[in-house]
Design a protein around this motif. Sequence first.
Motif, PDB file in Angstrom:
ATOM      1  N   UNK A 166     -24.076  30.459  82.596  1.00 50.01           N
ATOM      2  CA  UNK A 166     -22.746  30.344  82.000  1.00 50.01           C
ATOM      3  C   UNK A 166     -21.682  30.257  83.088  1.00 50.01           C
ATOM      4  N   UNK A 167     -21.812  31.084  84.105  1.00 50.78           N
ATOM      5  CA  UNK A 167     -20.848  31.053  85.197  1.00 50.78           C
ATOM      6  C   UNK A 167     -20.839  29.714  85.917  1.00 50.78           C
ATOM      7  N   UNK A 168     -22.016  29.148  86.145  1.00 54.39           N
ATOM      8  CA  UNK A 168     -22.083  27.844  86.815  1.00 54.39           C
ATOM      9  C   UNK A 168     -21.441  26.745  85.967  1.00 54.39           C
ATOM     10  N   UNK A 169     -21.675  26.784  84.670  1.00 59.98           N
ATOM     11  CA  UNK A 169     -21.052  25.789  83.787  1.00 59.98           C
ATOM     12  C   UNK A 169     -19.539  25.946  83.800  1.00 59.98           C
ATOM     13  N   UNK A 170     -19.077  27.181  83.739  1.00 59.86           N
ATOM     14  CA  UNK A 170     -17.631  27.405  83.666  1.00 59.86           C
ATOM     15  C   UNK A 170     -16.930  27.192  85.010  1.00 59.86           C
ATOM     16  N   UNK A 171     -17.658  27.298  86.109  1.00 59.69           N
ATOM     17  CA  UNK A 171     -17.065  26.941  87.405  1.00 59.69           C
ATOM     18  C   UNK A 171     -16.661  25.476  87.385  1.00 59.69           C
ATOM     19  N   UNK A 172     -17.514  24.651  86.792  1.00 55.23           N
ATOM     20  CA  UNK A 172     -17.238  23.221  86.748  1.00 55.23           C
ATOM     21  C   UNK A 172     -16.255  22.807  85.675  1.00 55.23           C
ATOM     22  N   UNK A 173     -16.090  23.643  84.661  1.00 49.28           N
ATOM     23  CA  UNK A 173     -15.237  23.223  83.548  1.00 49.28           C
ATOM     24  C   UNK A 173     -13.870  23.892  83.529  1.00 49.28           C
ATOM     25  N   UNK A 174     -13.699  24.968  84.271  1.00 46.00           N
ATOM     26  CA  UNK A 174     -12.420  25.672  84.273  1.00 46.00           C
ATOM     27  C   UNK A 174     -11.744  25.514  85.623  1.00 46.00           C
ATOM     28  N   UNK A 175     -10.471  25.841  85.648  1.00 48.78           N
ATOM     29  CA  UNK A 175      -9.708  25.776  86.887  1.00 48.78           C
ATOM     30  C   UNK A 175      -9.012  27.113  87.118  1.00 48.78           C
ATOM     31  N   UNK A 176      -8.528  27.302  88.305  1.00 48.73           N
ATOM     32  CA  UNK A 176      -7.742  28.490  88.629  1.00 48.73           C
ATOM     33  C   UNK A 176      -8.525  29.781  88.485  1.00 48.73           C
ATOM     34  N   UNK A 177      -7.894  30.757  87.815  1.00 53.69           N
ATOM     35  CA  UNK A 177      -8.485  32.081  87.670  1.00 53.69           C
ATOM     36  C   UNK A 177      -9.815  32.034  86.927  1.00 53.69           C
ATOM     37  N   UNK A 178      -9.920  31.212  85.909  1.00 52.58           N
ATOM     38  CA  UNK A 178     -11.171  31.098  85.153  1.00 52.58           C
ATOM     39  C   UNK A 178     -12.335  30.682  86.030  1.00 52.58           C
ATOM     40  N   UNK A 179     -12.118  29.741  86.935  1.00 51.62           N
ATOM     41  CA  UNK A 179     -13.174  29.292  87.842  1.00 51.62           C
ATOM     42  C   UNK A 179     -13.557  30.396  88.827  1.00 51.62           C
ATOM     43  N   UNK A 180     -12.576  31.139  89.300  1.00 49.36           N
ATOM     44  CA  UNK A 180     -12.876  32.250  90.226  1.00 49.36           C
ATOM     45  C   UNK A 180     -13.647  33.359  89.520  1.00 49.36           C
ATOM     46  N   UNK A 181     -13.273  33.650  88.285  1.00 57.84           N
ATOM     47  CA  UNK A 181     -14.006  34.658  87.514  1.00 57.84           C
ATOM     48  C   UNK A 181     -15.436  34.194  87.243  1.00 57.84           C
ATOM     49  N   UNK A 182     -15.608  32.906  86.986  1.00 58.28           N
ATOM     50  CA  UNK A 182     -16.951  32.354  86.778  1.00 58.28           C
ATOM     51  C   UNK A 182     -17.783  32.494  88.052  1.00 58.28           C
ATOM     52  N   UNK A 183     -17.177  32.257  89.204  1.00 53.33           N
ATOM     53  CA  UNK A 183     -17.881  32.447  90.470  1.00 53.33           C
ATOM     54  C   UNK A 183     -18.301  33.888  90.670  1.00 53.33           C
ATOM     55  N   UNK A 184     -17.421  34.814  90.310  1.00 53.89           N
ATOM     56  CA  UNK A 184     -17.765  36.236  90.414  1.00 53.89           C
ATOM     57  C   UNK A 184     -18.901  36.581  89.465  1.00 53.89           C
ATOM     58  N   UNK A 185     -18.910  35.979  88.284  1.00 56.73           N
ATOM     59  CA  UNK A 185     -19.992  36.225  87.329  1.00 56.73           C
ATOM     60  C   UNK A 185     -21.331  35.764  87.907  1.00 56.73           C
ATOM     61  N   UNK A 186     -21.339  34.604  88.538  1.00 56.99           N
ATOM     62  CA  UNK A 186     -22.567  34.101  89.153  1.00 56.99           C
ATOM     63  C   UNK A 186     -23.044  35.054  90.246  1.00 56.99           C
ATOM     64  N   UNK A 187     -22.133  35.480  91.097  1.00 59.02           N
ATOM     65  CA  UNK A 187     -22.509  36.390  92.189  1.00 59.02           C
ATOM     66  C   UNK A 187     -23.053  37.717  91.660  1.00 59.02           C
ATOM     67  N   UNK A 188     -22.404  38.274  90.640  1.00 63.52           N
ATOM     68  CA  UNK A 188     -22.877  39.532  90.071  1.00 63.52           C
ATOM     69  C   UNK A 188     -24.237  39.361  89.403  1.00 63.52           C
ATOM     70  N   UNK A 189     -24.430  38.261  88.694  1.00 63.32           N
ATOM     71  CA  UNK A 189     -25.709  38.028  88.021  1.00 63.32           C
ATOM     72  C   UNK A 189     -26.844  37.864  89.028  1.00 63.32           C
ATOM     73  N   UNK A 190     -26.606  37.104  90.078  1.00 62.07           N
ATOM     74  CA  UNK A 190     -27.645  36.908  91.097  1.00 62.07           C
ATOM     75  C   UNK A 190     -27.913  38.224  91.837  1.00 62.07           C
ATOM     76  N   UNK A 191     -26.870  38.978  92.128  1.00 58.31           N
ATOM     77  CA  UNK A 191     -27.058  40.287  92.765  1.00 58.31           C
ATOM     78  C   UNK A 191     -27.834  41.246  91.880  1.00 58.31           C
ATOM     79  N   UNK A 192     -27.540  41.251  90.585  1.00 62.26           N
ATOM     80  CA  UNK A 192     -28.272  42.105  89.648  1.00 62.26           C
ATOM     81  C   UNK A 192     -29.731  41.686  89.567  1.00 62.26           C
ATOM     82  N   UNK A 193     -29.996  40.390  89.560  1.00 58.09           N
ATOM     83  CA  UNK A 193     -31.370  39.903  89.584  1.00 58.09           C
ATOM     84  C   UNK A 193     -32.098  40.425  90.820  1.00 58.09           C
TER      85      UNK A 193
END
Length: 131
Positions: free
Chosen positions: A83-110
Amino acid sequence: MPAQTSLSAPADGPTRATRALAVALLAALIALCLGWELWWAPTGRGTLAIKVLPLLPTLPGLLRLRMYTYRWLSLLVWLYAAEGLVRIGSETGLGARLAGAEVLLAVGLFAACVAHVRWRLKHATPAPAST
C-alpha cells in the motif's frame, strides 16, 4: 519418527531485543496509519483508518512471544508495504512522505519478526521423547 523441538520462549537478550523492536515498530505503524488517515493527510472521510484493524490482534501475541504470531505478522506487513509503495507513486507532498514511512516501518517490522523467528528456531531445544 522425527525428533520434536520445544519452542518455549527463552528469556535471552536477542529474544527480548527482537520482541521489543517488533512491538515498537508495530506500535509506530499503527500510530502512523491512524495519524495519516485521521489527521495529517486523510483520504476521504478518514475511513481508511480501519486498515489498522488487522494489526491490533497481533500485539498480545508479540508480547507473549507466540511464534505463530511472529510468522503470520511477517506475511501481513507486506500488505502495508505494498500500500505504501502504491501511494508513494499516487500521492504528493505529505501523503507521499507518510507512504514512504509506512514502507520503512513495514519492512523493519518484517525484519524484526524474521530475526525473532530465526533466533528462536536456531536455539530451540529438542523435546524429550515420549513413551
